[in-house]
Design a protein around this motif. Structure first.
Motif, short mmCIF file in Angstrom:
data_model
loop_
_atom_site.label_atom_id
_atom_site.label_comp_id
_atom_site.label_asym_id
_atom_site.label_seq_id
_atom_site.Cartn_x
_atom_site.Cartn_y
_atom_site.Cartn_z
N LEU A 13 -11.43 35.45 126.20
CA LEU A 13 -12.25 36.07 125.15
C LEU A 13 -11.38 36.61 124.03
O LEU A 13 -11.69 36.46 122.85
CB LEU A 13 -13.08 37.21 125.75
N LEU A 14 -10.25 37.21 124.42
CA LEU A 14 -9.37 37.81 123.41
C LEU A 14 -8.79 36.71 122.52
O LEU A 14 -8.71 36.88 121.28
CB LEU A 14 -8.24 38.59 124.11
N VAL A 15 -8.42 35.58 123.13
CA VAL A 15 -7.88 34.47 122.34
C VAL A 15 -8.94 33.97 121.37
O VAL A 15 -8.67 33.78 120.17
CB VAL A 15 -7.40 33.33 123.27
N ILE A 16 -10.18 33.82 121.87
CA ILE A 16 -11.26 33.36 120.98
C ILE A 16 -11.45 34.34 119.84
O ILE A 16 -11.53 33.96 118.67
CB ILE A 16 -12.58 33.19 121.78
N ALA A 17 -11.50 35.65 120.19
CA ALA A 17 -11.73 36.66 119.16
C ALA A 17 -10.62 36.65 118.13
O ALA A 17 -10.87 36.77 116.92
CB ALA A 17 -11.85 38.04 119.81
N SER A 18 -9.35 36.46 118.57
CA SER A 18 -8.26 36.45 117.60
C SER A 18 -8.29 35.19 116.75
O SER A 18 -7.78 35.18 115.63
CB SER A 18 -6.89 36.53 118.28
N ALA A 19 -8.89 34.13 117.29
CA ALA A 19 -8.88 32.87 116.55
C ALA A 19 -9.96 32.83 115.47
O ALA A 19 -9.84 32.02 114.54
CB ALA A 19 -9.07 31.71 117.53
N VAL A 20 -10.96 33.70 115.58
CA VAL A 20 -12.09 33.60 114.65
C VAL A 20 -11.65 33.57 113.17
O VAL A 20 -12.05 32.67 112.44
CB VAL A 20 -13.11 34.73 114.90
N PRO A 21 -10.77 34.50 112.72
CA PRO A 21 -10.42 34.46 111.29
C PRO A 21 -9.65 33.22 110.90
O PRO A 21 -9.57 32.89 109.72
CB PRO A 21 -9.55 35.70 111.10
N MET A 22 -9.06 32.54 111.88
CA MET A 22 -8.34 31.31 111.53
C MET A 22 -9.31 30.17 111.31
O MET A 22 -9.02 29.23 110.59
CB MET A 22 -7.35 30.94 112.64
N ILE A 23 -10.49 30.27 111.98
CA ILE A 23 -11.48 29.21 111.82
C ILE A 23 -12.32 29.44 110.57
O ILE A 23 -12.52 28.55 109.77
CB ILE A 23 -12.39 29.15 113.07
N THR A 24 -12.81 30.68 110.44
CA THR A 24 -13.63 30.96 109.27
C THR A 24 -13.30 32.35 108.72
O THR A 24 -13.00 33.26 109.49
CB THR A 24 -15.13 30.90 109.61
N GLN A 25 -13.33 32.46 107.39
CA GLN A 25 -13.13 33.79 106.81
C GLN A 25 -14.37 34.23 106.06
O GLN A 25 -14.32 35.08 105.18
CB GLN A 25 -11.91 33.78 105.88
N GLU A 26 -15.47 33.62 106.44
CA GLU A 26 -16.78 34.00 105.89
C GLU A 26 -16.95 35.53 106.03
O GLU A 26 -16.94 36.05 107.15
CB GLU A 26 -17.85 33.26 106.69
N PRO A 27 -17.13 36.25 104.90
CA PRO A 27 -17.21 37.72 105.01
C PRO A 27 -18.30 38.19 105.96
O PRO A 27 -18.11 39.13 106.73
CB PRO A 27 -17.50 38.18 103.58
N TYR A 28 -19.46 37.51 105.93
CA TYR A 28 -20.59 37.97 106.73
C TYR A 28 -20.26 37.91 108.23
O TYR A 28 -20.53 38.86 108.96
CB TYR A 28 -21.81 37.11 106.42
N ILE A 29 -19.60 36.82 108.65
CA ILE A 29 -19.28 36.67 110.07
C ILE A 29 -18.25 37.72 110.49
O ILE A 29 -18.41 38.41 111.50
CB ILE A 29 -18.77 35.24 110.35
N LEU A 30 -17.22 37.88 109.68
CA LEU A 30 -16.18 38.85 110.03
C LEU A 30 -16.75 40.27 110.04
O LEU A 30 -16.45 41.07 110.93
CB LEU A 30 -15.01 38.77 109.04
N GLN A 31 -17.60 40.55 109.06
CA GLN A 31 -18.20 41.88 108.99
C GLN A 31 -19.06 42.16 110.23
O GLN A 31 -18.95 43.20 110.86
CB GLN A 31 -19.05 41.98 107.71
N THR A 32 -19.88 41.18 110.61
CA THR A 32 -20.75 41.34 111.77
C THR A 32 -19.92 41.61 113.02
O THR A 32 -20.19 42.54 113.79
CB THR A 32 -21.61 40.09 111.98
N LEU A 33 -18.87 40.80 113.21
CA LEU A 33 -18.05 40.99 114.41
C LEU A 33 -17.31 42.32 114.35
O LEU A 33 -17.19 43.02 115.36
CB LEU A 33 -17.05 39.83 114.54
N SER A 34 -16.83 42.69 113.14
CA SER A 34 -16.11 43.96 113.04
C SER A 34 -17.01 45.13 113.43
O SER A 34 -16.59 46.05 114.13
CB SER A 34 -15.60 44.18 111.61
N ILE A 35 -18.25 45.09 112.95
CA ILE A 35 -19.19 46.17 113.32
C ILE A 35 -19.42 46.15 114.83
O ILE A 35 -19.45 47.20 115.48
CB ILE A 35 -20.52 46.02 112.56
#
Lengths: 296, 324
Positions: free
Chosen positions: B11-33
């Motif tokens: 899970l941690l690897v997947i979570a760290s990989a997310v910004p490398m796949i997409t930097q869509e602000p909405y997705i990053l913001q949702t996950l950050s919250i």
């Protein structure tokens, strides 16, 4: 502020009216707690349900709002019984914590369901008020006038509380209800239908909340979220008076109402709300079982 | 335990990989919250672990945010420090509320904490405190990550992910230590705990302090990293409900419950709320009620049971609460 006779009288009037609302709410909570051993955290929302039902009945029937209150109480009592049957009954006896969570779920459901209905009917979510025909009338009493609305609210509250007391003390039904709250198992063994008593007590508690809600709607504008503060005050009242004690709730309700009103007049707005918490703190430190509560 | 460790690493690897796949602000913001909520819920869960349910954690979330923002603004301290130091004040307040509540059982504790959050809002917006809190106008929180770091949202994402991992590991150690054992014993039977020599009062206070501190850190992170504009709205009832919904939904009193619940439920909530409006909140309430009535173990129990469910060995559901 100068403390003259007129101010004192005003403090007392406001305190008694606020105290009536807190007392009705807290008495309802205590009846439910007595029978079901459940504190319904959504009690404030049930109260606002009463406000809305009264509001709609009043605006549809174009009658004196005080005349539609009994109908609203019956409607909310019915809804309360439905809520008990659908939500509290299935988890009865699992754990107190589940009951707490469930009543929070009820807060979310009721608040937003009321918001949906209000938006559908009023186009936007704005606070509404029931305008009473007595709005401008008052009874001259000593240095100030007692508004007629206050007089009606106080006397109705007194009548309802006395009526409730008589029903609980003098009728077979009241005896059964008290039996369940004293010892559920023994009452069940004596042939009392305890589950039906649960439903009825929830209905009575909801009806009392609806009455408080109707009064609130006459005194001040309300929206679906107005129930939280009065409910918290009612919790303070039942802690102050002792969980499950109805005389305690009546006494503590009026004590809180009067001291809040005094604090609002003498110290200013924010203290009005802080005083409930101050009371709560003091009573929890000194006497956690409340003024009338039993130890244990 | 080993399976859980492997799953966690994946899970941690997947979570760290997310910004490398997409930097869509909405997705990053949702996950950050969702990460902030995970920290917040982990804190709430530690209090629940000792059998104490708080319905007013918004108070501690908000006090953490306010004390950190005020420290950073008034003394010019870097937010990276105030995020850790500011919530100490939250823990102090938590200790006070805890002292008030340790002797109390479920209902009283729930009522007092419920009231406290609402009263906090009234206090923060009071005119006499305006010089400190700026009333309803609120405060602007300094950036935790300096704006020179580009792209900021990715840095923010990693900062919050790191904070979540740290909190989760801390909670792992609490769960698997004498401390956690003491909490669980108090929850299951306070008398037994006392007989076994657990100083119940001390431990209950300790769980209050730890839990409110973590909630304060979550609040501070939320405003230094994500929202920036801190207003008394933070004390809203809904803020108190979130950790409860996430933890109960994920699995109450379990280590993974709050983390799983926060991430899955927050993403689901984000997906639905645009179309749903008020109905979304009604749905949330119905969801909570159904979880309590039908699935007291939460989502975690579904995942744990998944193999047997797939093979049709689901077994009968029993209405028992997860050890509480």
């Amino acid at each position: 502020m100068v403390l003259d006779a007129a101010t004192i009288t005003r403090i007392i009037f406001w305190g008694l009216v606020a105290g009536s609302i807190y007392t009705l709410l807290a008495t309802g909570l205590n009846i439910i707690f007595g029978v079901m051993k459940v504190v319904n955290f959504a009690h404030g929302e049930v109260m606002i349900l009463g406000s809305y039902v009264t509001f709609y009945l009043w605006s549809m029937a174009q009658l004196n709002p005080y005349l539609v209150i009994p109908v609203a109480m019956l409607v909310v009592a019915g809804l309360g019984m439905l809520i008990e049957r659908l939500s509290f009954r299935p988890i009865k006896g699992t754990s107190k914590i589940n009951e707490i969570f469930l009543s929070l779920a009820l807060i979310l459901i009721l608040q937003n369901a009321m918001a949906v209905v209000a938006v559908a009917n009023l186009r936007e979510l704005k606070p509404v008020l029931i305008s009473s025909p007595f709005r401008l009338e008052s009874i001259p009493l000593g240095p100030v006038n007692l508004p007629n609305d206050f007089a009606v609210i106080l006397s109705v509250t007194a009548l309802v509380l006395v009526g409730l007391f008589l029903v609980l003390r003098r009728t077979g039904f009241g005896r059964r209800l008290r039996a369940v709250s004293q010892n559920r198992t023994a009452a069940a063994l004596m042939g009392v239908d305890v589950e039906r008593m649960d439903m009825i007590s929830f209905g009575i508690g909801s009806a009392l909340a609806a009455l408080a809600g109707a009064f609130l709607a006459i005194l001040a504008p309300f929206d679906p979220y107005s129930g939280t503060f009065p409910a918290i005050k009612a919790f303070a009242v039942i802690i102050l008076g002792g969980l499950g004690s109805i005389p305690g709730a009546v006494m503590a309700g009026f004590i809180l109402g009067l001291s809040e009103s005094a604090a609002a007049f003498l110290l200013g707005g924010v203290w009005k709300d802080a005083i409930a918490f101050a009371f709560l703190t003091a009573i929890l430190v000194v006497r956690p079982e409340g003024i009338f509560g039993e130890r244990g | 335990m080993k399976k859980g460790f492997v799953a966690g690493i994946i899970l941690l690897v997947i979570a760290s990989a997310v910004p490398m796949i997409t930097q869509e602000p909405y997705i990053l913001q949702t996950l950050s919250i969702a990460y902030v909520f995970a920290i917040y819920s982990i804190g709430w869960n530690i209090l629940a672990l000792s059998g104490q349910v708080s319905l007013g954690h918004a108070a501690f979330f908000g006090i953490g945010a306010y004390s950190s923002v005020i420290l950073a603004r008034a003394y010019g301290l870097p937010p990276a420090i105030t995020v850790v130091v500011g919530p100490l004040f939250t823990a102090l307040v938590g200790l006070g509320i805890g002292l008030l509540c340790v002797r109390l059982k479920e209902w009283f504790l729930a009522m007092v904490t419920f009231g406290f959050a609402v009263i906090m809002q009234a206090i923060v917006v009071d005119d006499q405190l305006r010089w400190l809190t700026n009333g309803w106008d609120g405060l602007l929180a300094p950036h935790l990550i300096p704006p020179e770091f580009e792209p900021l949202r990715v840095w923010n994402y990693y900062a919050l992910l790191a904070a979540t991992v740290i909190t989760y590991v801390a909670s792992y150690f609490i769960f698997n230590s004498r401390l956690g054992l003491a909490f669980k014993t108090i929850r299951d039977n306070e008398l037994v705990a006392r007989v076994c020599g657990v100083k119940t009062m001390r431990y209950k206070l300790l769980s209050f302090v730890i839990s409110t501190y973590i909630a304060g850190v979550a609040g501070a992170l939320q405003y230094h990293v994500l929202f920036r504009f801190l207003s008394p709205e933070v004390f809203h009832l809904q803020t108190s409900f979130w950790p409860l919904i996430f933890t109960v939904g994920g699995g109450l009193g379990t280590l993974e419950g709050p983390l799983i619940g926060s991430i899955i439920l927050w993403i689901a909530w984000e997906a639905f709320r645009a179309i749903a409006g008020f109905y979304g909140l009604i749905g949330l309430g119905i969801f909570l009620a159904l979880v309590i009535i039908l699935m007291p173990g939460g989502i975690r129990s579904l995942i744990a049971r998944a193999p047997s469910l797939i093979y049709g060995l689901g077994g009968r559901r029993k209405i028992i609460s997860q050890g509480m």
